[in-house]
Write a protein that holds these residues in place. Structure first.
Motif, mmCIF file in Angstrom:
data_model
loop_
_atom_site.group_PDB
_atom_site.id
_atom_site.type_symbol
_atom_site.label_atom_id
_atom_site.label_comp_id
_atom_site.label_asym_id
_atom_site.label_seq_id
_atom_site.Cartn_x
_atom_site.Cartn_y
_atom_site.Cartn_z
ATOM 1 N N ASP A 96 0.865 -1.175 0.000
ATOM 2 C CA ASP A 96 0.000 0.000 0.000
ATOM 3 C C ASP A 96 0.904 1.228 0.000
ATOM 4 O OD1 ASP A 96 -1.663 2.130 0.511
ATOM 5 O OD2 ASP A 96 -2.830 1.115 2.072
ATOM 6 N N PRO A 97 1.070 1.895 -1.141
ATOM 7 C CA PRO A 97 2.048 2.991 -1.208
ATOM 8 C C PRO A 97 1.620 4.214 -0.409
ATOM 9 C CG PRO A 97 0.803 2.858 -3.255
ATOM 10 C CD PRO A 97 0.386 1.689 -2.433
ATOM 11 N N ASP A 98 0.327 4.403 -0.183
ATOM 12 C CA ASP A 98 -0.124 5.592 0.538
ATOM 13 C C ASP A 98 0.306 5.549 1.997
ATOM 14 O OD1 ASP A 98 -1.361 6.486 -1.788
ATOM 15 O OD2 ASP A 98 -3.228 5.421 -1.304
ATOM 16 N N PHE A 99 0.208 4.386 2.607
ATOM 17 C CA PHE A 99 0.514 4.253 4.035
ATOM 18 C C PHE A 99 1.754 3.396 4.282
ATOM 19 C CE2 PHE A 99 -3.849 5.541 3.864
ATOM 20 C CZ PHE A 99 -4.041 6.330 4.985
ATOM 21 N N ASN A 100 2.463 3.022 3.203
ATOM 22 C CA ASN A 100 3.717 2.263 3.307
ATOM 23 C C ASN A 100 3.520 0.952 4.084
ATOM 24 O OD1 ASN A 100 6.428 1.843 2.726
ATOM 25 N ND2 ASN A 100 7.097 2.752 4.666
ATOM 26 N N ARG A 111 -7.215 -2.734 1.865
ATOM 27 C CA ARG A 111 -7.406 -1.616 2.804
ATOM 28 C C ARG A 111 -8.887 -1.274 2.868
ATOM 29 N NH1 ARG A 111 -4.392 3.524 1.026
ATOM 30 N NH2 ARG A 111 -6.274 3.996 -0.166
ATOM 31 N N VAL A 141 -10.241 9.065 2.642
ATOM 32 C CA VAL A 141 -9.371 7.974 2.181
ATOM 33 C C VAL A 141 -10.249 6.918 1.515
ATOM 34 C CG1 VAL A 141 -7.638 6.265 2.808
ATOM 35 C CG2 VAL A 141 -7.773 8.413 4.082
ATOM 36 N N TYR A 165 -4.744 -4.199 -3.237
ATOM 37 C CA TYR A 165 -3.394 -4.217 -3.784
ATOM 38 C C TYR A 165 -2.965 -5.672 -3.984
ATOM 39 C CZ TYR A 165 -3.242 0.687 -2.355
ATOM 40 O OH TYR A 165 -3.516 2.022 -2.188
ATOM 41 N N LEU A 187 1.618 11.186 7.820
ATOM 42 C CA LEU A 187 0.467 10.385 8.242
ATOM 43 C C LEU A 187 0.612 9.902 9.667
ATOM 44 C CD1 LEU A 187 -0.134 8.282 4.992
ATOM 45 C CD2 LEU A 187 -1.370 10.310 5.801
#
Length: 366
Positions: free
Chosen positions: A103-107, A117, A161, A166, A203
């Motif tokens: 998940d690139p948004d929240f690493n 997610r 959000v 993914y 974040l």
């Protein structure tokens, strides 16, 4: 009464009193012919039923795969091949993750087939108890407050959000690469606790971790518009995939499916007719019945049976049913079977005439 008349009457009475000789059925051609004809009819029925069922099943598979394609049951340890290009295949195995999802948004990442997610918001909901009642509760996604009976004072904010899926970018199933769209169809999700230490700094200042989940506000005292994020994964497990082959990849297409465990084509394609069981053993039974039937018919004509003639006659008989049954499925296959039937009939005729000429020669020599 004349002496000659008395003699005739005496002979007639003696003939009637004498015991009759038992009927020698072995010497009569009728039992052999009747039994042979019965076996031939039975062989034709068995052959017709199995060929009709097999052709109908293959026709249904072609309807799934489309014109010019096949449905190939590869099963376990399947490997790609050039001749499978564009075909549909059934593959069974446990997918192996080559590149993990992230998940690139929240690493966030996980050693799994898929990382999911889910996003919930603390928001207004309308409950009908005979009249509308409004309550603040956690709800996945966003409830459209414009559809409320009394939207004033119960407006839900925009969801900041979005929920996301993914799939692992690279997954191998036996010798094939599994398309991400197929990975998304694998059922079953396990909770995946958030890795708060991996959050980006901006974040990490906005969200806080609680019980393996991420909250934008105080999880114990949520307020309108607070967001809750949770992650889940799909672990590698045995699956059965029905998909189209494209350059060594299993890709999604209309009708493709994924199920857990080792599933048959009937499970994946419930619209298919029942798959015929023991096709080749049934064909062998029909052939044996036909050969025995022809042999009995030949026995009705002569005391000795030519095994080759009986075999050729049996093969010709069991080829009668497949020709029309498979002609509807494939004209080329039907023509091929018809040519084979014609060739066997020619051999049968040659053998018949050879036996007839040999019999004439034997009688002449005697």
């Amino acid at each position: 009464m004349k002496r000659a008349t008395r003699r005739i009457l005496k002979q007639e009475r003696a003939r009637r009193a004498a015991p009759r000789a038992a009927w020698n059925w072995r010497a009569s051609p009728w039992p052999w012919a009747a039994a042979g004809a019965l076996l031939l009819v039975l062989a034709l029925l068995v052959s017709w039923r199995i060929e009709q069922a097999a052709a109908r099943y293959q026709q249904a598979l072609r309807g799934v795969a489309g014109s010019g394609a096949r449905v190939v049951d590869l099963g376990r340890a399947a490997l790609p091949a050039h001749q499978l290009q564009g075909d549909w295949v059934r593959v069974v195995g446990t997918p192996r993750v080559i590149e993990a999802p992230r998940d690139p948004d929240f690493n966030q990442s996980a050693d799994a087939l898929l990382l999911r997610r889910d996003v919930a918001m603390f928001q207004w909901q309308q409950v009908d108890v005979g009249y509308p009642v409004y309550e603040l509760e956690w709800q996945d996604g966003r409830v459209d407050s414009a559809a409320f009976a009394r939207p004033d004072g119960h407006a839900n904010p925009t969801l900041p959000v979005r929920p996301m899926l993914y799939p692992a970018p690279r997954v191998r199933l036996d010798g094939f690469i599994l398309d991400p769209a197929l990975i998304e169809r694998i059922p079953g999700h396990d909770a995946h606790p958030v890795d708060a230490a991996a959050l980006p700094p901006n974040l990490a200042a906005t969200f806080s971790a609680y019980a393996g989940e991420l909250y934008s506000g105080d999880p114990r005292r949520p307020r309108l518009g607070d967001v809750r994020l949770r992650w889940s994964t799909v672990a590698p497990q045995q699956v059965t995939v029905l998909a189209r082959v494209d350059a060594g990849r299993l890709v999604a297409a209309p009708g493709a499916g994924v199920q857990l465990g080792d599933r048959s084509l009937g499970d994946l394609l419930p619209q298919l007719p029942p798959r015929p069981l023991a096709i080749w053993p049934t064909r062998l039974v029909a052939l044996l019945l036909a050969v025995l039937g022809v042999a009995l018919l030949l026995r009705a004509r002569a005391s000795r049976v030519d095994p080759l003639l009986a075999l050729l006659g049996g093969i010709a008989l069991v080829l009668i049913a497949p020709v029309p049954a498979w002609m509807a499925y494939s004209i080329g296959l039907g023509i091929g079977l018809a040519a084979l039937l014609l060739a066997v009939l020619v051999l049968f005729g040659w053998r018949w005439h050879w036996r007839a000429r040999r019999g004439v020669a034997d009688r002449a020599a005697a």
